[in-house]
Design a protein around this motif. Sequence first.
Motif, PDB file in Angstrom:
ATOM      1  N   ASN A  83       0.799  -1.228   0.000  1.00 46.38           N
ATOM      2  CA  ASN A  83       0.000   0.000   0.000  1.00 46.38           C
ATOM      3  C   ASN A  83       0.830   1.275   0.000  1.00 46.38           C
ATOM      4  OD1 ASN A  83      -2.456  -1.440   0.024  1.00 46.38           O
ATOM      5  ND2 ASN A  83      -2.354  -1.686   2.246  1.00 46.38           N
TER       6      ASN A  83
ATOM      7  N   SER B 157      -0.894  11.806  -2.594  1.00 41.37           N
ATOM      8  CA  SER B 157      -1.800  10.674  -2.389  1.00 41.37           C
ATOM      9  C   SER B 157      -3.104  10.847  -3.166  1.00 41.37           C
ATOM     10  CB  SER B 157      -2.105  10.480  -0.900  1.00 41.37           C
ATOM     11  OG  SER B 157      -2.887  11.541  -0.391  1.00 41.37           O
TER      12      SER B 157
ATOM     13  N   TRP C   6      -2.357   9.438  -6.440  1.00 43.11           N
ATOM     14  CA  TRP C   6      -2.166   8.002  -6.247  1.00 43.11           C
ATOM     15  C   TRP C   6      -3.495   7.248  -6.197  1.00 43.11           C
ATOM     16  CZ3 TRP C   6       1.464   4.499  -6.686  1.00 43.11           C
ATOM     17  CH2 TRP C   6       1.342   3.273  -6.024  1.00 43.11           C
ATOM     18  N   HIS C   7      -4.480   7.841  -5.568  1.00 45.94           N
ATOM     19  CA  HIS C   7      -5.753   7.148  -5.349  1.00 45.94           C
ATOM     20  C   HIS C   7      -6.776   7.359  -6.473  1.00 45.94           C
ATOM     21  CE1 HIS C   7      -4.827   5.443  -1.478  1.00 45.94           C
ATOM     22  NE2 HIS C   7      -4.415   6.616  -1.036  1.00 45.94           N
TER      23      HIS C   7
END
Length: 297
Positions: free
Chosen positions: A4, A122, A125-126
């Motif tokens: 992760n 992030s 990233w998501h």
Amino acid sequence: MKKNNISIVVASDNHYAILIGALLKSIELNHKTEEHIDFHIIDDGISSKTRAKLETIVDPKRITLKWFKSREIIPDSIVVPIDNSAYPWTVYLRVFSPYIVDADVEKLIYLDVDTIVQDDISKLWHLPLGDHTIAAVQDVGLNVACEWGGISNYKELGLSADTKYFNSGILVINTKKWLQEDVSSEVISVLTKYKEHVRLPDQYGLNVVMANKWLELDPKWNWFAFKENDNPFIVHFLDIKPIFTSYNSKQVYKDEFFRYLSMTPWKNFKPISGNRRVIRKVYNKISNILKRSFLRQ
């Protein structure tokens, strides 16, 4: 490596490694979520002194630096074609980035070193890729028919003039699909087969292979520094870099670059003459030919 973790890949020679300093600090300061970041650096001749400086910039509890020699990441079955352009060898290395991350990494973010991240990485990233192999931002050239960039032989390839053309400086890559589809080999094959049409080396190859198959991102994730925006997520210094006195993009982004750089071992750095940039381009033309000549020896 934890599955992760956020995986980021960059590539640089020693000349532009200072840019990694500002980029690293911008990522660290704006990363607010809990995910650890694995920051992979493809090293194309970065000096031990520069490497030591980069190692001091971020908190290792939040960001881990991983180093890879450029000559060691290209599969033996792939031969990069000779290129007489003034672009540094490093532009090709993004094509091999999925080979360096751990086997359990399903996605990576590739960043050109001439970028600074102004929002939490992030968030990028998501963003879901769906069934796409890559996600990117449309280039300033807009489509394949762009006269100064683009894909000059787009008609031969069966593409319409309005086929969107992406900038390869920021890529989100589904590593599993990339490797399954053997994208790296496909890109190199295209660059070899259509050599006379190549203007922007890796970007041409990627756009040919991925034509009409890439996911378009919000332009703020690759905002070009010569354009105004109150809230870009990533600023990309496409033209002359802020480390040169001849920098000619928006001043606000140069100020931001140096704000981050001031928090690194390069805090006292002063922009250098634009003449060195010109000399470097000449060096790149010669170096590219020599590297390809000796790479497989």
